[in-house]
Design an enzyme around this catalytic site. Structure first.
Site, mmCIF file in Angstrom:
data_model
loop_
_atom_site.group_PDB
_atom_site.id
_atom_site.type_symbol
_atom_site.label_atom_id
_atom_site.label_comp_id
_atom_site.label_asym_id
_atom_site.label_seq_id
_atom_site.Cartn_x
_atom_site.Cartn_y
_atom_site.Cartn_z
ATOM 1 N N GLN B 218 0.823 -1.210 0.000
ATOM 2 C CA GLN B 218 0.000 0.000 0.000
ATOM 3 C C GLN B 218 0.854 1.255 0.000
ATOM 4 O OE1 GLN B 218 -2.661 1.435 3.470
ATOM 5 N NE2 GLN B 218 -4.083 0.802 1.861
ATOM 6 N N HIS B 220 0.512 5.111 0.605
ATOM 7 C CA HIS B 220 -0.396 6.101 1.197
ATOM 8 C C HIS B 220 -0.351 7.360 0.346
ATOM 9 C CE1 HIS B 220 -2.182 8.850 4.116
ATOM 10 N NE2 HIS B 220 -2.529 7.806 4.847
ATOM 11 N N GLU B 233 -4.822 10.105 6.959
ATOM 12 C CA GLU B 233 -6.053 10.166 6.190
ATOM 13 C C GLU B 233 -7.124 10.944 6.964
ATOM 14 O OE1 GLU B 233 -6.788 6.557 4.085
ATOM 15 O OE2 GLU B 233 -8.878 6.576 4.694
ATOM 16 N N ARG B 264 -7.358 4.206 -0.547
ATOM 17 C CA ARG B 264 -5.999 4.761 -0.657
ATOM 18 C C ARG B 264 -5.329 4.497 -2.001
ATOM 19 N NH1 ARG B 264 -3.809 3.415 5.461
ATOM 20 N NH2 ARG B 264 -4.976 5.124 6.415
ATOM 21 N N ARG B 367 -5.722 -2.285 1.996
ATOM 22 C CA ARG B 367 -6.268 -2.107 3.339
ATOM 23 C C ARG B 367 -7.001 -0.771 3.457
ATOM 24 N NH1 ARG B 367 -4.753 0.682 7.772
ATOM 25 N NH2 ARG B 367 -2.643 1.189 7.086
#
Lengths: 323, 552
Positions: B218, B220, B233, B264, B367
């Site tokens: 992931q 961000h 976030e 995301r 996620r």
């Protein structure tokens, strides 16, 4: 945004107990942008010049509390300290391990005493079995109750305050600013049921050793303001105990002295703090002081403008202290 | 192994089950990376919200790679978990009515993110450590893990060394819970702490444990430009907006319904696309866009996003109350990790894993924000209970002198060489490779080149040299150990990414831009083979939610 590179000289404390009889300083030089964090500079030294330079670090964003050290004599987080202002002010950057904790190697200190003091204040909710937590839902807490924690939940246990504290250096039994700020956090927690016990237990040899120098508040990178929380604890301790503990008697005596005369009567303060019996115990010291400064036995005359001093007290007694 | 939220929660569960527990960590528990989590922890506690909506959002967020049976359990445990942490002493932010305050987060149907200002991880870590501190256990603080001892298909313990003395020890154990957190330092531009090097995952893989879905990394959307520090976030949840250099609120093109609060992977790709197509700002640290909080007002920004204000001021010289924050995406979270089932069991008897180092899988291909703190606590507890139960009937572990010798010998060789490869240089070479070839947008040619380069760095690692000869707090030795672990894991990420010829969640292949459920709705498994990772695949468990196109 980047400015011109500056030549930065780092004088770093080095000590490896396996091979060094005593510590020494080692000088490293780098060309860096002024806003470079000290931690980045030290990691660059490790990567490019000397992989044996030893320090603790992890998050590099002022939240894990690993990289506290002394930078030009001030205890701070290396990750949050920009090199430019340090060089502008001191011409170089002297990097040393924190104080009040034994050096393990270079900038790494043994934090065991710091953690022990934290454990000793019982850093967990003490619950009364007769008052269980609400089942299946959260405890209700108003925003005002949350605000009573002040900034104490921001503490990252970096120990910069512990390193800066002169009371710790003379009395290793003193809990230190972090542990006391943590104690405050539990004393104002509406879920905790041992507020009074905590305040009574911390007084002898704990709370009143604080010198009120505020160096902890100056050192704290998270604005926890430990000295202000210690002040709050002292007020709460007097309220709980009625001011009969020796430390609180000293504080109250001090206050009354100034209100009555605008000056401190040192002999009277000893009597007010320790009683007549206590005065006899301190007779030897009293005689020594008297020889150098015979006026200590005289009651000082009230100062000019005492009315103004009393007005301050009256205002403080009738109003809530400003936050 | 590990003393962040997962490790501590596992330890607490195992202690309460009456077992003799040791907690081994390379950091003091309060310095764990869990403490860096900012935004919050999800639990459908609001009157308009429901556990089913949380499940659906998580399944959709995972791009249908999350195991639905596990996600159902996970979301049902959310409420009780958060309440328990409140009862342990966590200081959460509150609504005016005294209940836990909730904020909006990306990919969520309702505001369900319980938080403690913007330092939720720290608040949970403090409360859990303080609760665990009332129980009896042994803490091995600042120990580095070098080996998981597995014989006859079961765990016998671990081998680690005490940083303070340099002494190696075997720690025999009937069961081991891996809770060593992330390995985001595979990438240079990451929100992860320097210590996030995946030691537990690598050591498990070396011992014959399956890793799952390692290609899902992931990124961000909002890292502070130069330093890569996370801007939560929650900043967008509180109303922050993104603008390109033309002043456009560009998310309207990519996620017309929820804008900045899309998932995301969607927001990160949008930012990269804006910059690549010339609509970003540019500066000495590359392209970027603006995150604006100014319109929220000083009071709201300074009270709810206190750490963000401090970070921006200290690390970028920017005041978010009056100025936009320059941001660009970077590595943040590893969806993949040690393959476990819903009981946190692995393919080795007695080995359990929980938290970011594990892959159940809850998060699938992507996620959702504020689901990771929840995972650490829900599965930390499951792992602690399971490890305690296993230990009740497990035979005594056996440690052989040969185990210790075999673990120590390579590290001694690194130190006794006269010359060789430098850990810091290898780390930079690995990080550059991962960023350039295994980043947000991937394709076959890049991945092949990335694999070649990672293998070349791995070959150089065989000749690694530790200069520091001291036994006391030898971080140079730790550096070498960590780069070895990371290279092992980097190879599994690239191999998995190369094999997966589709785009799903955080794994985006420009040469295969569509999700391919017919072939790829399955988990990647990596097992150590003589020539590198051997891949196989396992089915995704699904119960109620058929795969649909993912639109925000």
């Amino acid at each position: 945004m980047p400015g011109d590179l500056v030549s930065a000289q780092f004088d770093v404390y080095r000590f490896d107990p396996a091979k060094d009889a005593k510590p020494h300083f080692q000088t490293y030089t780098l060309k860096l942008a002024p806003h470079t964090p000290l931690l980045s500079a030290l990691l660059q030294i490790r990567a490019e010049q000397d992989p044996t330079l030893t320090l603790r670090y992890s998050c590099r964003s002022a939240i894990c509390g690993s990289c506290a050290m002394r930078v030009n004599s001030k205890s701070r987080l290396a990750c949050e300290t920009q090199i430019g202002p340090e060089i502008a002010e001191n011409g170089r950057i002297v990097v040393e391990p924190m104080r009040n904790q034994a050096v393990l190697r270079d900038l790494v200190v043994d934090q065991e005493p710091f953690w022990r003091q934290y454990d000793l204040i019982q850093p967990h909710l003490i619950l009364d079995p007769k008052k269980p937590m609400p089942e299946g839902r959260e405890t209700s807490m108003t925003t005002e109750e949350v605000e009573r924690f002040k900034e104490t939940p921001r503490c990252i246990a970096c120990a910069a305050c512990y390193s800066a504290c002169p009371a710790v250096s003379v009395d290793p039994g003193f809990p230190g600013p972090m542990a006391l700020a943590k104690l405050y956090r539990f004393v104002v927690d509406p879920r905790d049921t041992a507020h009074q016990d905590r305040l009574l237990r911390i007084q002898p040899g704990g709370l009143w050793t604080c010198l009120r120098c505020h160096l902890c508040t100056e050192a704290c990178p998270k604005d926890v303001r430990p000295s202000e929380r210690i002040r709050d604890l002292k007020e709460m301790a007097i309220a709980v105990q009625g001011g009969t503990e020796r430390g609180s008697k000293h504080a109250i005596g001090f206050k009354n002295n100034i209100r009555d005369r605008g000056l401190l009567s040192e002999a009277a303060l000893v009597r007010q703090t320790s009683g007549v019996a206590g005065m006899i115990g301190q007779l030897g010291q009293g005689v020594r002081i008297y020889r150098k400064k015979p006026e200590i036995l005289k009651k000082p005359h009230p100062i000019e403008g005492l009315d103004e001093v009393r007005k301050i007290y009256d205002a403080l007694d009738t109003k809530e202290a400003p936050p | 192994m590990g003393a962040g939220l997962s490790g501590q929660r596992a330890a607490l569960a195992a202690v309460l089950a009456g077992r003799d527990v040791a907690v081994v960590s390379k950091l003091h528990p309060l310095r764990s990376h869990s403490g860096a989590a900012q935004g919050g922890i999800n639990a459908a506690l609001g009157p308009e919200d429901s556990v089913d909506t949380h499940i659906y959002d998580t399944v959709k967020g995972s791009d249908y790679l999350g195991d639905q049976d596990a996600i159902e359990y996970f979301c049902r445990e959310a409420g009780p978990t958060v309440i328990e942490m409140e009862h342990f002493g966590t200081i959460f932010s509150r609504s005016p009515d005294g209940t836990l305050a909730r904020r909006a987060f990306g990919g969520a149907g309702f505001p369900r993110t319980i938080h403690a200002a913007d330092r939720t991880g720290l608040a949970l870590l403090q409360a859990l450590w303080e609760r665990l501190g009332t129980e009896r256990f042994t803490l091995y603080e600042e120990w580095d893990l070098t080996k998981l001892v597995v014989r006859d298909g079961r765990v016998h313990g671990i081998i680690a060394f005490d940083r303070k003395t340099g002494e190696f020890e075997e720690i025999a154990a009937k069961s081991v819970v891996m809770a060593t957190g992330p390995f985001g330092r595979l990438y240079g531009r990451t929100t992860n702490a320097h210590s996030c090097t995946g030691d537990g995952v690598a050591v498990a893989y070396e011992a014959g444990v399956y890793l799952k879905d390692m290609e899902f990394v992931q990124f961000h959307p909002t890292l502070l430009l130069e330093s890569g520090i996370l801007i939560t976030e929650g900043a967008r949840g509180e109303g922050g907006i993104l603008r390109n250099a033309k002043g456009e609120r560009f998310m309207s093109k990519y996620a017309p319904h929820v804008l900045e609060l899309a998932s995301r992977d969607v927001v990160s790709r949008a930012i990269v696309t804006e910059v690549a197509e010339g609509r970003g700002y540019s500066g000495p640290w590359g392209g970027y866009v603006h995150l604006e909080l100014m319109h929220l007002g000083r009071e709201k920004v300074e009270s709810r996003l206190q750490e963000i204000v401090d970070f921006s001021r200290s690390f970028a010289g920017i005041d978010p109350v009056t100025e936009p924050i320059p941001v660009y995406p970077g590595q943040h979270y590893m969806m993949g990790g040690i393959s476990t089932n819903g009981q946190t069991e692995t393919n080795i008897a007695g080995l359990f894993a929980a938290g970011e180092c594990a892959c159940v899988s809850i998060h699938g291909a992507n996620r959702l924000g504020a689901n990771s703190l929840l995972e650490t606590l829900v599965y930390g507890k499951v792992a602690g209970v399971a490890a305690a139960k296993y230990a009740e009937t497990a035979p005594q572990p056996e440690m052989h002198a040969a185990d210790l010798d075999a673990a120590v010998a390579p590290l001694r060789a690194w130190s006794s060489r006269k010359d060789g490869e430098d850990p810091a240089t290898l780390r930079v070479d690995m990080q550059k490779t991962m960023e350039q070839y295994v980043g947000i947008y991937r394709n076959e040619a890049d991945l092949l080149e990335g694999l070649k380069r990672i293998r070349a760095v791995k070959a150089r690692f065989a000749n690694i040299h530790v200069v520091d000869q001291s036994k006391v707090y030898n971080v140079n030795l730790t550096d070498a150990l960590e780069i070895g672990h990371m290279l092992t894991l980097a190879e599994t990420v690239v191999v998995g990414a190369y094999a997966r010829t589709e785009s799903r969640g955080a794994h985006f292949r420009t040469d295969y831009p569509k999700r391919d459920d017919a072939h790829w709705m399955r988990h990647t498994l990596a097992l150590k083979g003589p020539q590198g990772p051997v891949l196989s695949y396992s089915p995704v468990s699904y119960t109620r939610w058929d795969p649909k196109e993912r639109v925000y």
